[in-house]
Structures are given as C-alpha cells and as structure tokens.
Design an enzyme around this catalytic site. Structure first.
Site, PDB file in Angstrom:
ATOM      1  N   GLY A   8       0.776  -1.237   0.000  1.00  0.00           N
ATOM      2  CA  GLY A   8       0.000   0.000   0.000  1.00  0.00           C
ATOM      3  C   GLY A   8       0.812   1.294   0.000  1.00  0.00           C
ATOM      4  O   GLY A   8       0.238   2.357   0.162  1.00  0.00           O
ATOM      5  N   TRP A  10       2.351   2.862  -2.536  1.00  0.00           N
ATOM      6  CA  TRP A  10       1.961   3.742  -3.657  1.00  0.00           C
ATOM      7  C   TRP A  10       0.536   4.278  -3.442  1.00  0.00           C
ATOM      8  O   TRP A  10       0.230   5.394  -3.825  1.00  0.00           O
ATOM      9  CB  TRP A  10       2.015   2.971  -4.988  1.00  0.00           C
ATOM     10  N   ASP A  28      -4.903  -6.093  -5.569  1.00  0.00           N
ATOM     11  CA  ASP A  28      -3.787  -7.021  -5.386  1.00  0.00           C
ATOM     12  C   ASP A  28      -4.363  -8.401  -5.055  1.00  0.00           C
ATOM     13  O   ASP A  28      -5.484  -8.521  -4.555  1.00  0.00           O
ATOM     14  CB  ASP A  28      -2.859  -6.562  -4.261  1.00  0.00           C
ATOM     15  N   ASP A  47      -7.395 -10.461  -9.127  1.00  0.00           N
ATOM     16  CA  ASP A  47      -6.305 -11.003  -9.935  1.00  0.00           C
ATOM     17  C   ASP A  47      -6.201 -10.210 -11.236  1.00  0.00           C
ATOM     18  O   ASP A  47      -7.188 -10.112 -11.982  1.00  0.00           O
ATOM     19  CB  ASP A  47      -6.588 -12.487 -10.230  1.00  0.00           C
ATOM     20  N   ASP A  71       2.711  -1.669 -10.395  1.00  0.00           N
ATOM     21  CA  ASP A  71       4.015  -2.082  -9.855  1.00  0.00           C
ATOM     22  C   ASP A  71       3.995  -3.587  -9.623  1.00  0.00           C
ATOM     23  O   ASP A  71       4.816  -4.120  -8.878  1.00  0.00           O
ATOM     24  CB  ASP A  71       4.228  -1.323  -8.524  1.00  0.00           C
ATOM     25  N   LYS A 111       5.527  -1.175 -14.360  1.00  0.00           N
ATOM     26  CA  LYS A 111       6.859  -1.768 -14.138  1.00  0.00           C
ATOM     27  C   LYS A 111       7.106  -2.831 -15.207  1.00  0.00           C
ATOM     28  O   LYS A 111       6.233  -3.658 -15.481  1.00  0.00           O
ATOM     29  CB  LYS A 111       6.910  -2.415 -12.752  1.00  0.00           C
TER      30      LYS A 111
HETATM   31  C1  LIG Z   1       6.294  -4.901  -5.519  1.00  0.00           C
HETATM   32  S1  LIG Z   1       4.710  -5.314  -4.893  1.00  0.00           S
HETATM   33  C2  LIG Z   1       3.857  -3.785  -5.029  1.00  0.00           C
HETATM   34  C3  LIG Z   1       4.257  -2.759  -3.996  1.00  0.00           C
HETATM   35  C4  LIG Z   1       3.351  -1.539  -4.027  1.00  0.00           C
HETATM   36  N1  LIG Z   1       3.596  -0.736  -5.218  1.00  0.00           N
HETATM   37  C5  LIG Z   1       3.529  -0.670  -2.812  1.00  0.00           C
HETATM   38  O1  LIG Z   1       3.864   0.517  -2.962  1.00  0.00           O
HETATM   39  O2  LIG Z   1       3.295  -1.099  -1.706  1.00  0.00           O
HETATM   40  C6  LIG Z   1       4.058  -6.283  -6.207  1.00  0.00           C
HETATM   41  C7  LIG Z   1       2.670  -6.813  -5.963  1.00  0.00           C
HETATM   42  O3  LIG Z   1       2.139  -7.367  -7.172  1.00  0.00           O
HETATM   43  C8  LIG Z   1       1.152  -8.298  -6.762  1.00  0.00           C
HETATM   44  N2  LIG Z   1       0.726  -9.182  -7.851  1.00  0.00           N
HETATM   45  C9  LIG Z   1       1.492 -10.013  -8.595  1.00  0.00           C
HETATM   46  N3  LIG Z   1       0.737 -10.707  -9.473  1.00  0.00           N
HETATM   47  C10 LIG Z   1      -0.549 -10.292  -9.300  1.00  0.00           C
HETATM   48  C11 LIG Z   1      -1.782 -10.618  -9.922  1.00  0.00           C
HETATM   49  N4  LIG Z   1      -1.863 -11.532 -10.906  1.00  0.00           N
HETATM   50  N5  LIG Z   1      -2.897 -10.011  -9.495  1.00  0.00           N
HETATM   51  C12 LIG Z   1      -2.840  -9.098  -8.495  1.00  0.00           C
HETATM   52  N6  LIG Z   1      -1.689  -8.733  -7.878  1.00  0.00           N
HETATM   53  C13 LIG Z   1      -0.555  -9.319  -8.264  1.00  0.00           C
HETATM   54  C14 LIG Z   1       1.829  -9.057  -5.633  1.00  0.00           C
HETATM   55  O4  LIG Z   1       0.874  -9.726  -4.829  1.00  0.00           O
HETATM   56  C15 LIG Z   1       2.599  -7.937  -4.924  1.00  0.00           C
HETATM   57  O5  LIG Z   1       1.912  -7.497  -3.787  1.00  0.00           O
END
Ligand SMILES: C[S@@+](CC[C@H](N)C(=O)[O-])C[C@H]1O[C@@H](n2cnc3c(N)ncnc32)[C@H](O)[C@@H]1O
Length: 175
Positions: A8, A10, A28, A47, A71, A111
């Site tokens: 959270g 961002w 997420d 998802d 991200d 990203k």
């Molecule tokens: C690097 S973290 C994001 C950090 C966030 N930008 C922050 O500021 O806190 C990447 C996130 O992408 C999510 N993610 C990856 N694949 C996903 C999907 N298919 N659907 C939803 N979320 C996904 C992961 O669960 C993870 O929490």
C-alpha cells in the site's frame, strides 16, 4: 488505479496526490491487512489476470481511471525460466486490462522486468499512447532488469495504432 498495490505504499502517495476530491482504487492478490484507513482510497483483492476484474473495480472508482499505476510483479520461484514466463504473462495480462480500465486520454505507468517478450509488449503499449518514455527508479537494485514505462494520453481502444510486425529471426532480403 493501482494494480499490484500491496502493501500500500503507492496507494498512500496516490491518495495524498489526488486529494479529497479524487479517488484511488488498488488491486492485489494479497489483502492489505489491516486495511489502510484513508477516506479517498479503497483496495480490493483481485487477480490482474482476470478479464472480469473491471466489473469488480470500476464501480468502486465510479468509472474508468484517469491514471493507472502498475508495480505488480509475480512471486519469484528461483527458476529463471519460470520467473520470466510468469513476468511475461502478467505484463500481457496488464496490457489487456488497459482498454477495460483506462479512459481515453488517460496515463499509464507500468513496471517492466526486461526480457525479449517484455520488449515486444513495451512496444505494443507505446503504440496505444500519444507519448511514452522509460523511467528508472533510484530505488531499483543495481543489476536489476526493472524499469518503468510511463505512457501518456491513451488513444482509446478504437484509435490504437497497430505495432509493426516483428522481423522474423531468419528473414533475408531474398525473394
Ligand atoms: C512490488 S509489490 C507492489 C508494492 C506496491 N507498489 C507498494 O507501494 O506497496 C508487487 C505486488 O504485485 C502483486 N501481484 C502479482 N501478481 C498479481 C496478480 N496476478 N494479481 C494481483 N496482484 C498481483 C503481488 O501480490 C505484490 O503485492
């Protein structure tokens, strides 16, 4: 809208940036628990590979997004080929979400974990927008393939310029 928003960070910056008249919705796979208690911000468990995600998030946002941040990154398995395939599949799924979630004229920050397939998707995404550039974050680890593509002015689903076909690896000039 913030795709891949857990835990959270961002979301907090985005909600402060849009202010009380704006709205931010995060998605997420993982639930933010305890939830962020910010009045103009909601997060949902969803998802990004689900083509019906828009049915879940657009009612919360009240319409298409003016800006999408993404991200998202899959969990690493440690097996390079598997990780790369997961990254590519996720990036393609996020690309498919653009026409479902973003309003015409809207902006998109995503990203990209670089690789041959990611570069193809990067090129396709650029064609959907009026301007785009690559941004490197100071927070990115040295040696990481991570970068961000910042694209401005979504052309809209009907006005997207088709990316030119990739040249074939063994193509020659001979007839
Ligand atoms: C690097 S973290 C994001 C950090 C966030 N930008 C922050 O500021 O806190 C990447 C996130 O992408 C999510 N993610 C990856 N694949 C996903 C999907 N298919 N659907 C939803 N979320 C996904 C992961 O669960 C993870 O929490």
């Amino acid at each position: 809208m913030d795709l891949g928003c857990w835990p959270g960070g961002w979301l907090q910056v985005a909600s402060a940036t849009v202010g009380p008249k704006g709205k931010v919705v995060g998605v997420d796979k993982a639930a933010i628990d305890p939830p962020l208690e910010i009045p103009n911000c909601e997060s949902v468990v969803g998802d990004l590979e689900d083509p019906k995600l828009c049915e879940q998030v657009l009612p919360l946002l009240g319409g298409l997004a003016g800006l999408i941040l993404c991200d998202a990154a899959p969990k690493l398995t440690g097996v390079r080929a598997v990780d790369r395939a997961n990254e590519e599949r996720l990036l393609e799924a996020v690309e498919m979400q653009i026409p479902l979630l973003l309003q015409e004229g809207g902006d998109f920050l995503v990203k990209i974990l670089d690789g041959p397939e990611a570069q193809i998707v990067d090129r396709r995404i650029r064609m959907k927008f009026r301007a785009a550039k690559t941004v490197k974050s100071k927070a990115t680890r040295k040696g990481s393939t991570e970068r961000y593509l910042f694209a401005k002015g979504y052309r809209g689903a009907k006005d997207t310029i088709e990316a030119p076909p990739e040249p074939e690896a063994d193509a020659t000039d001979e007839p």
